[in-house]
Design an enzyme around this catalytic site. Structure first.
Site, short mmCIF file in Angstrom:
data_model
loop_
_atom_site.label_atom_id
_atom_site.label_comp_id
_atom_site.label_asym_id
_atom_site.label_seq_id
_atom_site.Cartn_x
_atom_site.Cartn_y
_atom_site.Cartn_z
N ILE A 229 4.35 -5.99 -10.07
CA ILE A 229 5.01 -4.73 -10.46
C ILE A 229 6.37 -4.60 -9.75
CG2 ILE A 229 4.79 -2.20 -10.48
CD1 ILE A 229 1.83 -2.42 -10.81
N ALA B 295 0.85 -1.21 0.00
CA ALA B 295 0.00 0.00 0.00
C ALA B 295 0.88 1.25 0.00
CB ALA B 295 -0.93 -0.02 1.22
N HIS C 128 12.63 -5.52 -18.52
CA HIS C 128 12.42 -4.18 -18.00
C HIS C 128 13.72 -3.71 -17.36
CE1 HIS C 128 10.41 -0.74 -16.36
NE2 HIS C 128 10.63 -1.10 -15.11
N ARG D 212 17.69 -1.42 -10.85
CA ARG D 212 16.59 -2.28 -10.42
C ARG D 212 17.17 -3.58 -9.86
NH1 ARG D 212 15.09 0.08 -15.31
NH2 ARG D 212 13.17 1.31 -15.21
N ILE E 191 2.76 3.16 -5.23
CA ILE E 191 1.99 2.60 -6.35
C ILE E 191 0.69 1.98 -5.84
CG2 ILE E 191 1.99 1.04 -8.33
CD1 ILE E 191 5.01 1.16 -8.38
N GLY E 192 0.77 1.25 -4.73
CA GLY E 192 -0.42 0.58 -4.18
C GLY E 192 -1.55 1.57 -3.91
N ASP F 161 -0.97 -4.35 3.46
CA ASP F 161 0.44 -3.99 3.69
C ASP F 161 0.85 -4.55 5.05
OD1 ASP F 161 2.28 -1.57 2.20
OD2 ASP F 161 2.96 -2.25 4.18
P1 A3D Z 1 6.80 1.82 -1.71
O1 A3D Z 1 6.09 3.12 -1.70
O2 A3D Z 1 8.00 1.66 -0.84
O3 A3D Z 1 5.73 0.68 -1.32
C1 A3D Z 1 6.09 -0.64 -1.12
C2 A3D Z 1 5.21 -1.15 0.02
O4 A3D Z 1 5.47 -2.55 0.17
C3 A3D Z 1 5.51 -0.50 1.38
O5 A3D Z 1 4.36 0.14 1.88
C4 A3D Z 1 5.94 -1.66 2.26
O6 A3D Z 1 5.47 -1.56 3.60
C5 A3D Z 1 5.28 -2.84 1.54
N1 A3D Z 1 5.87 -4.14 1.86
C6 A3D Z 1 7.19 -4.44 2.05
N2 A3D Z 1 7.31 -5.74 2.33
C7 A3D Z 1 6.06 -6.27 2.28
C8 A3D Z 1 5.55 -7.56 2.45
N3 A3D Z 1 6.35 -8.60 2.75
N4 A3D Z 1 4.22 -7.75 2.35
C9 A3D Z 1 3.39 -6.71 2.06
N5 A3D Z 1 3.82 -5.46 1.88
C10 A3D Z 1 5.14 -5.24 1.99
O7 A3D Z 1 7.24 1.41 -3.19
P2 A3D Z 1 6.49 1.75 -4.58
O8 A3D Z 1 5.03 1.53 -4.42
O9 A3D Z 1 6.98 3.05 -5.08
O10 A3D Z 1 7.16 0.62 -5.52
C11 A3D Z 1 6.86 -0.74 -5.31
C12 A3D Z 1 7.71 -1.65 -6.20
O11 A3D Z 1 7.39 -1.38 -7.56
C13 A3D Z 1 9.23 -1.43 -6.09
O12 A3D Z 1 9.88 -2.69 -6.12
C14 A3D Z 1 9.57 -0.63 -7.34
O13 A3D Z 1 10.90 -0.82 -7.75
C15 A3D Z 1 8.61 -1.25 -8.32
N6 A3D Z 1 8.35 -0.46 -9.52
C16 A3D Z 1 8.25 -1.14 -10.69
C17 A3D Z 1 8.00 -0.47 -11.86
C18 A3D Z 1 7.90 -1.24 -13.15
O14 A3D Z 1 7.70 -0.65 -14.19
C19 A3D Z 1 8.05 -2.68 -13.14
C20 A3D Z 1 7.86 0.91 -11.87
C21 A3D Z 1 7.98 1.60 -10.67
C22 A3D Z 1 8.21 0.89 -9.48
#
Ligand code: A3D
Length: 320
Positions: A119, A11, A176, A89, A14-15, A34
């Site tokens: 993602i 959450a 990617h 990455r 992105i979530g 989360d």
């Molecule tokens: P962020 O805002 O840090 O959110 C990640 C969430 O995951 C945090 O709220 C954490 O508490 C939660 N989390 C961590 N461990 C767990 C777990 N075991 N179970 C449940 N929740 C957990 O990150 P974000 O939303 O900015 O990015 C999330 C991911 O997407 C990262 O790995 C980025 O690198 C990736 N991402 C991918 C792309 C693609 O195009 C593929 C683009 C942008 C980001």
């Protein structure tokens, strides 16, 4: 008819954006999960409090208990750590592998029939690990990257050529990462090949090369500007387009990380290719013909994914 159920694992940036978009589009009931329960609950409540203003009728809840995600139709996973400036990455591999194992254990028995969109980075390897850890069939486990990379490429081209983005037809394939493959020879603007725009002097080879490179480092450019965290609006919009195609059986052909079992001469690997997404999940992997150069670039990109997969197998031999 019972509402569809969409669970968002993670959450964070992105979530939360996924939850907001899914709610506004009324795609179904939304569950935000989360490890940090307050984050999931707080964002769900905040979005729900905007429903009177935006006029949507969507149930939203936040949780840290997988039971609440049971029987989801769609699960979108963003649990993991994002990049910091200067990180690739691939630097995220060992941390996010452990996280994806926990997520797979959480969803595999509670939502075995879900269409699962991953993602979390490094995308191609993490989505493969997710499929192996969860045992959910390959046609129901997919990675989001190509939709985003293609959208970045189209945006940069539309800005350069001063044409509406809807007039651009293009796609980006491969892994990617820095080796992803935009296809200028398969790019069309208002039905005309991009090569015509080069011939007419509307864009030079050098500018096109710069746009391709900017697409490849599109994520890093945002990471550098934000300083904390990585891109989230466009990644969330991309994930929602994929989810919507599944939920509404739209059968859109979208570039996504899909399991290859012979297609493009590749076996037992996830990589970015065009796929048809409908109510059957990945209903078809579309094989576009590649010329010699395109094939060479595609293979370089696949080899980069394979190298990272080997690194993942060293961390967890169960991925063999
Ligand atoms: P962020 O805002 O840090 O959110 C990640 C969430 O995951 C945090 O709220 C954490 O508490 C939660 N989390 C961590 N461990 C767990 C777990 N075991 N179970 C449940 N929740 C957990 O990150 P974000 O939303 O900015 O990015 C999330 C991911 O997407 C990262 O790995 C980025 O690198 C990736 N991402 C991918 C792309 C693609 O195009 C593929 C683009 C942008 C980001």
């Amino acid at each position: 008819m019972q509402n569809k159920k969409i669970s968002l694992i993670g959450a964070g940036q992105i979530g939360g954006t996924l939850a907001h978009l899914a709610a506004i589009k009324e795609l179904g009931d939304v569950v935000l999960f989360d490890l940090v329960a307050g984050l999931a609950k707080g964002k769900a409540l905040d979005i729900a409090q905007s429903s009177a203003i935006d006029g949507f009728n969507t149930s939203l809840m936040g949780t840290d208990n997988y039971v609440d995600t049971a029987n989801s139709d769609v699960i979108i996973i963003t649990a993991g750590v994002p990049r910091k400036p200067g990180m690739t990455r691939d630097d995220l591999l060992s941390t996010n592998l452990k996280i994806i194992k926990q997520v797979a254990d959480g969803i595999k028995d509670t939502s075995p029939n879900a269409f699962v969109i991953c993602i979390t980075n490094p995308l191609d390897v993490i989505v493969m690990a997710l499929q192996k850890y969860s045992g959910i069939p390959e046609n129901k486990v997919i990675g989001m990257a190509g939709v985003l990379d293609t959208s970045r490429y189209k945006y940069f081209l539309s800005q350069e050529l001063n044409v509406p983005i809807s007039e651009i037809d293009a796609f980006v394939l491969g892994g990617h990462g820095d080796t992803m493959v935009p296809f200028p020879n398969k790019t069309f603007i208002s039905g005309k090949p991009l090569s015509k725009y080069i011939e007419n002097g509307k864009i030079s080879h050098q500018r096109l090369e710069e746009i391709i490179n900017r697409t490849r480092s599109g994520g890093a450019e945002v990471v550098k500007l934000l300083e904390t965290g990585s891109a989230f609006y466009a990644p969330a919009a991309s994930g929602i387009e994929m989810a919507e195609s599944y939920l509404k059986d739209q059968k859109k052909v979208l570039p996504c990380a899909a399991y290859l079992n012979g297609q493009y001469g590749q076996n037992n690997i996830y990589a970015g290719v065009p796929v048809k997404i409908g109510s059957g999940g990945i209903e078809e992997v579309i094989e576009v013909s590649l010329d010699e150069d395109e094939k060479k670039n595609f293979d370089v990109s696949i080899n980069a994914v394979k190298e990272l997969l080997d690194a993942a197998k060293k961390i967890d031999p169960n991925l063999e």
